[in-house]
Design a protein around this motif. Sequence first.
Motif, PDB file in Angstrom:
ATOM      1  N   HIS A   1       0.845  -1.190   0.000  1.00 56.31           N
ATOM      2  CA  HIS A   1       0.000   0.000   0.000  1.00 56.31           C
ATOM      3  C   HIS A   1       0.884   1.246   0.000  1.00 56.31           C
ATOM      4  CE1 HIS A   1       0.949   0.831   4.230  1.00 56.31           C
ATOM      5  NE2 HIS A   1       0.721  -0.439   4.501  1.00 56.31           N
TER       6      HIS A   1
ATOM      7  N   GLN B   1      -2.034   3.143   6.998  1.00 54.00           N
ATOM      8  CA  GLN B   1      -1.144   1.992   7.134  1.00 54.00           C
ATOM      9  C   GLN B   1      -1.668   1.031   8.200  1.00 54.00           C
ATOM     10  OE1 GLN B   1       2.715   3.088   8.766  1.00 54.00           O
ATOM     11  NE2 GLN B   1       1.837   4.775   9.921  1.00 54.00           N
TER      12      GLN B   1
ATOM     13  N   GLU C   1      -3.261  -2.786   7.415  1.00 57.96           N
ATOM     14  CA  GLU C   1      -2.511  -3.912   7.961  1.00 57.96           C
ATOM     15  C   GLU C   1      -3.256  -4.639   9.075  1.00 57.96           C
ATOM     16  OE1 GLU C   1       1.732  -3.114   8.418  1.00 57.96           O
ATOM     17  OE2 GLU C   1       1.531  -1.475   6.950  1.00 57.96           O
TER      18      GLU C   1
ATOM     19  N   ALA D   1       5.164  -1.954   3.087  1.00 54.06           N
ATOM     20  CA  ALA D   1       4.820  -0.544   3.266  1.00 54.06           C
ATOM     21  C   ALA D   1       6.028   0.294   2.872  1.00 54.06           C
ATOM     22  CB  ALA D   1       4.425  -0.282   4.713  1.00 54.06           C
TER      23      ALA D   1
ATOM     24  N   ARG E   1       7.692   3.048   4.922  1.00 55.68           N
ATOM     25  CA  ARG E   1       8.438   2.706   6.135  1.00 55.68           C
ATOM     26  C   ARG E   1       9.786   2.070   5.808  1.00 55.68           C
ATOM     27  NH1 ARG E   1       3.383   0.400   8.055  1.00 55.68           N
ATOM     28  NH2 ARG E   1       4.395  -1.616   8.280  1.00 55.68           N
TER      29      ARG E   1
END
Length: 411
Positions: free
Chosen positions: A116, A125, A129, A143, A146
């Motif tokens: 995503h 996020q 998740e 992600a 991150r």
Amino acid sequence: MAKQKIVLAYSGGLDTSVILKWLKETYDAEIIAFTADIGQKDELDGLEAKALATGASKVYIDDLRDEFAQDFIYPMFQAGALYEGQYLLGTSIARPLIAKRMVDIARAEGATAIAHGATGKGNDQVRFELTAAALAPEISVIAPWRNEEFRAEFPGRAEMIAYAEKHGIPVTASAAKPYSTDRNLLHISFESGMLEDPWFDPSADSVKDMYVLSVSPEDAPDQSEYVELTFEQGNCVAINGEQLSPLGVMEKLNELGGKHGIGRVDMVENRFVGMKSRGVYETPGGTILFTAHRKMESLTMDRDVMHLRDGLIAKYATLVYNGFWFAPERLALQALVAESQKNVTGVVRLKLYKGNVIGAGVQSPVSLYNPDIATMEADPTQAYDQGDATGFIRLNALRLKVSSGVEQNRK
């Protein structure tokens, strides 16, 4: 060996367009782009061709509008969910549906991961998740925001815009309009850019063209308009006598609300990850539906059932906002909500005028309001004896008198 498959939640916007290409190069993987049609309308035009041109091996564009309205928006509105007194959770409620469908596609395609474009500072996020964890714990989540290498390459939106231009990826974001938007059947949100300054006025003429779903209240018609919403067991089933599906209701109310400048919200909210953020929202149809539903409940819902449900609104809204749609506690709350809605049936009349939703009447075949009992005139039913209030007040005042006496003795 076959390449790894990754299912990417793809909107065609700046972030996911860049991420699609970055994932393909970084993981040497086959990228399956997935777009949920949840009411973006013309934003979906050309999306499949764009995804394929950017490097996707396959593209899913699934029409989830009916499911979104019936199984997500309507149950949430039955609960009266409102986050921090202002936000009707338009973005929040869409994420579990998107993630649910991503998991379905990943399993069907034999993908080992979903990805995503939610930033590492935001709520999405978490929502994506947590949904994946609840529905498919065996599938991993990527992600990029991150990922240290990704952040080093793209420290901000300016670098992403430059990357897109370099690789010939068409995007709508620009230095002139750097704000981020997210649209669906329930609302459209605006964040970042000049909106990061909470002193900036989002109703200023300089950003008048930012809005999509509504005219400004100043530009709304000078003539008010009446609308009637028919409810059955807490769900709106007709507008002005015309039977409509949940999707049809939302589309019609968006049209009416947008015409009259209804549903604009500017707020600083508390994100789940710990920071405050500023968002501007347009929720025209949702604002009308929320108001009508509450008025229908006022006539038909038992007092203590209403107060019990109302005491849980903040909890329910926070669960949705934080991404716990598929958590057992939200499902348990939903069961209570569904029970509370069994008699929320009837018709609500509203007047729409320059950004305002004004109550103009409510009626129900199962109304709990009895004018003969509530009247200031003589009660023909004799169901209420005003003299009974004396003992009622005396009993409720007893603890207050005792407490007051203790305080006075201390002095």
